[in-house]
Design an enzyme around this catalytic site. Structure first.
Site, PDB file in Angstrom:
ATOM      1  N   SER A  34       0.826  -1.212   0.000  1.00 27.38           N
ATOM      2  CA  SER A  34       0.000   0.000   0.000  1.00 27.38           C
ATOM      3  C   SER A  34       0.858   1.259   0.000  1.00 27.38           C
ATOM      4  O   SER A  34       0.369   2.348  -0.254  1.00 27.38           O
ATOM      5  CB  SER A  34      -0.912   0.003   1.223  1.00 27.38           C
ATOM      6  OG  SER A  34      -0.134  -0.139   2.388  1.00 27.38           O
TER       7      SER A  34
ATOM      8  N   HIS B  67      -2.910  -2.752  -5.774  1.00 25.45           N
ATOM      9  CA  HIS B  67      -3.234  -2.350  -4.403  1.00 25.45           C
ATOM     10  C   HIS B  67      -4.725  -2.517  -4.172  1.00 25.45           C
ATOM     11  O   HIS B  67      -5.521  -1.689  -4.611  1.00 25.45           O
ATOM     12  CB  HIS B  67      -2.796  -0.899  -4.164  1.00 25.45           C
ATOM     13  CG  HIS B  67      -3.149  -0.406  -2.786  1.00 25.45           C
ATOM     14  ND1 HIS B  67      -3.471   0.906  -2.519  1.00 25.45           N
ATOM     15  CD2 HIS B  67      -3.261  -1.053  -1.607  1.00 25.45           C
ATOM     16  CE1 HIS B  67      -3.743   1.045  -1.224  1.00 25.45           C
ATOM     17  NE2 HIS B  67      -3.613  -0.143  -0.653  1.00 25.45           N
TER      18      HIS B  67
ATOM     19  N   GLU C 279      -6.051   0.084  -7.040  1.00 30.87           N
ATOM     20  CA  GLU C 279      -4.994   0.957  -7.582  1.00 30.87           C
ATOM     21  C   GLU C 279      -4.000   0.068  -8.322  1.00 30.87           C
ATOM     22  O   GLU C 279      -3.421  -0.852  -7.737  1.00 30.87           O
ATOM     23  CB  GLU C 279      -4.286   1.718  -6.455  1.00 30.87           C
ATOM     24  CG  GLU C 279      -5.070   2.924  -5.953  1.00 30.87           C
ATOM     25  CD  GLU C 279      -4.300   3.712  -4.892  1.00 30.87           C
ATOM     26  OE1 GLU C 279      -3.623   3.085  -4.059  1.00 30.87           O
ATOM     27  OE2 GLU C 279      -4.392   4.949  -4.876  1.00 30.87           O
TER      28      GLU C 279
ATOM     29  N   ASN D 205      -3.580   6.876  -0.455  1.00 31.48           N
ATOM     30  CA  ASN D 205      -2.917   7.044   0.840  1.00 31.48           C
ATOM     31  C   ASN D 205      -2.008   8.262   0.878  1.00 31.48           C
ATOM     32  O   ASN D 205      -1.820   8.870   1.928  1.00 31.48           O
ATOM     33  CB  ASN D 205      -2.112   5.784   1.186  1.00 31.48           C
ATOM     34  CG  ASN D 205      -3.019   4.656   1.655  1.00 31.48           C
ATOM     35  OD1 ASN D 205      -4.154   4.904   2.057  1.00 31.48           O
ATOM     36  ND2 ASN D 205      -2.543   3.439   1.557  1.00 31.48           N
TER      37      ASN D 205
END
Ligand code: T1G
Length: 702
Positions: free
Chosen positions: A413, A434, A446, A484
């Site tokens: 991640s 991801h 992702e 993130n």
């Protein structure tokens, strides 16, 4: 004569075949030709009945969304066209193949009769676009299937399967198969003629309001409006159905038009339409077109049978693909497989799967402790511990044992995918996939392309992502990719505001009032304050310049207060109940004193602005760096992966609604107001400054 209609005669029947690829969206030309074909058939004395069908295509996906704000209301506008068709003097049969959505289902309902093929889907997705059916749907559906069923169908936005449509009375018949649909429709039309059936049969629920309990709509709103947080369309749709229950059809149709225009003028429709097209753009990557051969994927391997690995494996078993699941220890493997079975059994209990499907999927999942069993996998996805050393060991091994051409994917991640690829002699075969937890539920994926990732590997990953029901969004390599990376400054402001005087409850309330599924602090309590702490490790050194950086979260981590999993984090948890924790408030005061932060009353507006402006600013920076291809991709990541309200269109679309100049001014204002902290963090992205200087109102790199 017609370009988008196939008009033919079958003795006494006129067959009107809609043929506007790919989904018979009812754009202006198709509407014009449908009207002309209807008039041709109506005026031809040899024609006794009409059949409308999708010629080699789905029946109809509704109004042409691309036309809204343009030719959507050029004559013949859909509402008026369907009123004309509903007034047909000859029986009309709609032969529904594939799907009838929105205006497509309204077209089918304007016909007196409907026959569907067994796999067809019929529904009103308008609510997902911030709209309501605007061409008779809210008026005819209650009269066909009853007010309550109609309201549920319109507000759900999800299509009905043909069987259910038949049960409800929305479809009159089911053909045996799609191939036999047109023949069955013609036979049905002849039966109607034989029986002397009227062109427009009486509605089964001619007065849909009669069967409703007193105060039905008031009670319904009271019960449901909590789910509609901030959304306009559900209220307008409910009003339209209420009118259908109280007024004659012609009055209701006129009122429906007014309500539809109100919805269409709303920023919410603009936002949801933006996401609709963004989702279709997300799969388009420069350099990749349909001619690029993909790598064949027949067998998938997943390394790690924990929560993520198990969820990832389920995605592939769900589409019938064999999966080998590798663990280091037998008990971990057994635990992982048992958890997968449990997940499937829960779905079966909810009626989403049959027991046979559970067994079929479990049969596709093989467990192993031996890397050698991965040698023939076409795709290997690792979901091991988030440590670069562990990833290195995995990829060195995979490089040794996997067959040439196998795609090697990491589910990391935040770690550097290029660095992981460099552990192998085949960086062109390495990519990031991801998944978001729970991996078998969350739609967002992702797809992280390394600088050496081959185009066919990327294209294969995008197609496979769609095949397993995900929404794949391409990201370049950077800390946290798209989601993130934006979460970091957004949450940083929330944590800093705690020290300056806001409470966790106030911060979370401001964000949930905006429409986010969860406030960011309760989200960290859910994901785990320990997870947040570990994810920030690569940043900590670089950010030593700010001693207040996530300081309270670090203190909670040190105390072992990880959030829900330990019963205590930003809040105290008693079962599902969440309570403010006075010790957290005291901790914030102490830390503020230690750090020389002057506490004060913080307004909701400041919480909104600081958290959202930093989120938006980071997104614009990501776009400028080329990590994301489009602003729409960034909006999809945050609406599909982080609970950002879809009716605001995602952070960058929302920035356009706020005004880019307003966002930039806010960032500059807080930089000045917040002293050294402001100087450190409130630096506007260069692209934001450029867009504002150019007077732009929406965010794009071009
Ligand atoms: N209008 C315009 N373009 C559409 C479209 C539509 N309704 N539906 C699909 N497309 C395009 C899409 O942009 C893509 O284009 C291509 O078709 C294939 O779509 C008056 C007001 C039908 C289930 O909301 O749900 O009627 O990228 O990639 O996965 O009351 O498209 O190829 O250039 O999604 O097989 C209501 C929206 C409109 C249906 C097919 N209807 N569409 O999914 O293919 S409002 C909808 C979908 C209305 C009336 C109201 C899906 C699909 P491109 P795709 P798919």
């Amino acid at each position: 004569m017609y370009t988008l209609i196939d008009y033919s005669l079958d003795n006494e029947l006129a067959l009107i075949g809609l043929s506007r690829a790919p989904v018979n969206a009812l754009g202006l030309t198709l509407r014009q030709e449908l009207q002309a074909a209807f008039r041709q058939a109506s005026s031809d004395p040899a024609v006794k009945a009409l059949v409308v069908y999708g010629r080699g295509l789905p029946f109809c996906a509704g109004a042409d969304i691309a036309e809204f704000g343009g030719a959507a209301f050029d004559a013949p506008a859909l509402p008026q066209l369907l009123i004309e068709l509903a007034g047909s003097s000859k029986p009309m049969v709609a032969a529904i193949g594939g799907l009838a959505l929105g205006g497509g289902l309204e077209l089918a309902m304007a016909c007196g009769y409907r026959i569907s093929e067994p796999k067809a889907r019929l529904g009103f997705p308008e609510i997902t676009l911030g709209l309501l059916p605007g061409a008779g749907g809210t008026q005819r559906l209650p009269r066909l299937i009853g007010a309550e069923a109609a309201l549920e169908t319109i507000l759900a936005g999800q299509p009905l399967h043909a069987e259910r449509a038949l049960e409800l009375g929305l479809a009159d018949h089911l053909a045996d198969s799609a191939d036999e649909l047109l023949d069955a429709a013609r036979a049905y039309a002849r039966e109607l003629l034989q029986a002397g059936a009227p062109a427009q049969p009486a509605y089964p629920h001619a007065e849909p309001g009669v069967a409703l309990p007193d105060n039905f709509f008031v009670d319904y709103t009271a019960k449901k409006s909590g789910q509609w947080k901030g959304q306009l369309a559900p209220h307008l749709a409910l009003e339209a159905v209420r009118i259908a229950c109280e007024q004659p059809l012609d009055v209701g149709l006129a009122r429906e038009q007014e309500l539809f225009l109100e919805a269409m003028d709303s920023p919410q429709f603009q936002a949801l339409r933006h996401l609709f097209f963004a989702e279709r753009e997300a799969g388009k990557v420069p350099g990749i077109d349909a001619s690029l051969p993909l790598r064949p994927i027949g067998k998938v391997a997943v390394i790690g049978a924990g929560t993520m690995g198990g969820g990832i494996a389920m995605n592939f078993a769900n589409i019938g693909m064999p999966v080998v699941l590798l663990e280091q220890k037998r008990e971990a493997l057994d635990r992982g497989l048992a958890q997968i079975r449990k997940n499937y059994e829960i779905s079966a209990k909810r009626g989403k799967l049959t027991q046979e499907q559970v067994e079929q999927r479990m049969a596709l999942l093989a467990g192993t402790l031996d890397y050698a069993d991965l040698a023939d996998a076409d795709l290997v996805i690792e979901a091991v511990f988030e440590s670069m050393e562990v990833k290195r060991q995995v990829f060195v091994t995979l490089d040794e044992i996997c067959k040439p051409g196998a795609i090697l994917a990491t589910n990391t991640s935040t770690l550097d995918v290029d660095q992981i690829a460099a552990f192998t002699r085949r960086p062109q075969d390495v990519i990031g996939l991801h998944f978001f937890s729970p991996a078998n539920v969350m739609r967002l994926l992702e797809v992280v392309r390394g600088k050496e990732t081959a185009l066919d590997v990327l294209a294969t990953a995008l197609k496979l992502g769609k095949q397993i029901g995900k929404l794949p969004v391409v990201s370049g390599v950077c800390y946290g990719f798209i989601g993130n990376r934006m979460l970091e400054p957004y949450a940083r402001e929330a944590h800093r505001l705690l020290l300056e005087g806001a409470t966790p409850a106030q911060i979370d309330r401001v964000l949930t009032d905006l429409g986010l599924n969860m406030g960011v602090l309760s989200m960290y309590d859910l994901v785990g304050i320990d997870v947040g702490y570990l994810i920030r490790t690569p940043l900590r050194e670089a950010l030593a310049c700010d001693p207040s950086y996530y300081r309270l979260a670090d203190e909670l981590y040190a105390l072992g207060r990880y959030g829900q999993k330990t019963g205590r984090g930003m809040y105290i948890y008693e079962g599902r109940e969440r309570h403010d924790d006075p010790e957290v408030l005291a901790m914030a005061e102490r830390l503020a004193a230690e750090l020389g932060i002057q506490r004060r009353v913080i307004s909701d507006q400041e919480i909104h602005d600081r958290c959202l402006f930093m989120l938006i600013n980071e997104g614009i920076q990501i776009l400028d760096e080329g990590i994301a291809l489009r602003a729409g991709d960034i909006d999809l990541v945050w609406t599909c992966g982080y609970g950002f309200p879809t009716w605001l269109g995602g952070p960058l679309h929302y920035a356009g609604q706020l005004g880019l100049d307003h966002v930039l001014a806010g960032i500059n204002q807080y930089r000045a107001l917040l002293g050294a902290y402001g100087e450190q963090w409130f630096k506007p992205a260069a692209l934001l400054e450029q867009l504002v200087a150019a007077g732009k109102t929406r965010i794009s790199k071009d």
